[in-house]
Design a protein around this motif. Structure first.
Motif, short mmCIF file in Angstrom:
data_model
loop_
_atom_site.label_atom_id
_atom_site.label_comp_id
_atom_site.label_asym_id
_atom_site.label_seq_id
_atom_site.Cartn_x
_atom_site.Cartn_y
_atom_site.Cartn_z
N ARG A 90 39.65 38.90 42.47
CA ARG A 90 40.37 38.08 43.45
C ARG A 90 39.99 38.47 44.87
N ARG A 116 40.83 42.34 37.52
CA ARG A 116 41.38 41.09 38.02
C ARG A 116 41.60 41.16 39.54
N THR A 117 42.14 42.28 40.02
CA THR A 117 42.39 42.43 41.45
C THR A 117 41.10 42.46 42.24
#
Length: 365
Positions: A182, A178-179
């Motif tokens: 992003r 997820r990081t």
């Protein structure tokens, strides 16, 4: 004398693993999950669903699977999805949209509290196998529309039951993926791949390549399934023991980049020995305990040369701002900025903010 020296090396390896980590964890050896998806026996016996023999989940290549599904009508695809969700959801080469729906059905039928969060609306589960400790793969971003795709291969203590863990979130598969998504931004998709049996704790499984060898075959097939479904070759990010998996898979792995972080070794002496056309990158922060593990191989123990050593020949990923073994994807770190540039495909030779010119198109490393 030579035998005595080698014995000392092996003893040093075992001692360093114990003292350089949270401590030796005594566990039973893990049995690698291999073979076709659950439900394959019923799938093979199905001769009526589409009026044709279904591709063997174990023997058919992802390209053959993709070709089979391309000839089916929407109604025939839906029938196979409903009758065999566990096979369709884990079948490399099957259309990803079909796999998402199949795994949603399989998770709803699992009725297991360990997997309840995986069944939440909106999650894109690309693979789910509840056998053993469980394996799961999740997509972040629009995989079908992405220009650049990344795959994250984690290390020890990861399985379907720990996939959503909240401790050290940026070191867990979901948190890393997820990081990275992003940070990489629009036009990218990131896949958290827990598609192999990982070691549990710090024991012999973590010091040997047995589980990594089984995982390498599964990773290779997974990447083949992506390209067979018309998706771009991925950049593959390999953390800790996951880098052992990637090192063994490297000669056969369809990837644009291999990025290893916190690696105990890749079972190769240098980049040339990996026999890959992918660009190879390595990161190790100065506080990572993995640096205390000697980079040796003896009697099946250890994983060889340090990929972050300049002599290995990998491109350097800066990691001075990362902290610890699980800190490489922490927001705001130089390592995450570099990973994002690699995921976008615009990283330069050494780092995204380096003065070196971009690597020539098609460069091997």
């Amino acid at each position: 004398m030579r035998r005595y020296a080698r014995t000392l090396v092996a003893f040093a390896l075992a001692t360093s693993v114990v003292t350089g980590t949270a401590g030796w964890v005594s566990t039973d050896a893990q049995q690698a999950l291999t073979g076709p998806p659950p439900g394959s026996t019923q799938w093979r016996a199905d001769r009526a669903s589409v009026g044709a023999e279904l591709p063997d989940p174990e023997r058919a290549t992802p390209a053959e699977v993709a070709a089979f599904f391309s000839e089916l009508s929407p109604g025939e695809r839906q029938l196979l999805l409903v009758r065999h969700p566990s096979v369709v959801g884990n079948l490399d080469g099957a259309p990803l949209e079909l796999r998402y729906r199949a795994n949603s059905l399989a998770l709803a039928a699992a009725d297991d509290p360990r997997y309840r969060s995986l069944a939440a609306a909106g999650r894109q589960i690309l693979a789910f196998d509840p056998r053993g400790r469980g394996q799961v793969t999740e997509v972040f971003g629009d995989l079908r529309a992405a220009d650049r795709v990344s795959v994250l291969v984690p290390g020890s203590d990861n399985d379907a039951g720990t996939f959503d863990r909240k401790t050290a979130p940026h070191g867990a598969p979901v948190g890393m993926a997820r990081t990275l998504h992003r940070a990489a931004g629009p036009g990218t998709a990131v896949i958290a791949w827990v598609g192999y049996t990982t070691p549990v704790g710090v024991g012999l499984d973590a010091a040997t390549g047995t589980l990594a060898e089984a995982g390498a075959g599964r990773l290779t097939r997974f990447a083949e399934g992506l390209t067979a479904d018309g998706l771009p070759e991925p950049a593959v990010f390999c953390h800790s023991y996951g880098s052992v998996v990637c090192g063994l898979a490297a000669p056969r792995l369809a990837a644009t980049d291999l990025v290893v972080l916190g690696s105990p070794g890749m079972r190769a002496d240098d980049v040339e020995a990996l026999r890959t056309r992918a660009r190879v990158w390595a990161a190790k922060d100065p506080t990572d305990w993995i640096d205390d593990v000697p980079n040796v191989r003896f009697a099946g123990l250890g994983h060889g040369a340090d990929p972050a050593d300049p002599a290995f020949g990998a491109r350097r990923v800066p990691a001075d701002e990362a902290r610890g073994h699980a800190g490489y994807f922490e927001p705001g770190t130089d390592s995450l900025r570099a990973f994002a540039a690699i995921a976008r495909g615009d990283a330069t030779e050494s780092a995204p903010d380096a003065e070196a010119a971009p690597a020539p198109e098609g460069a091997a490393r």
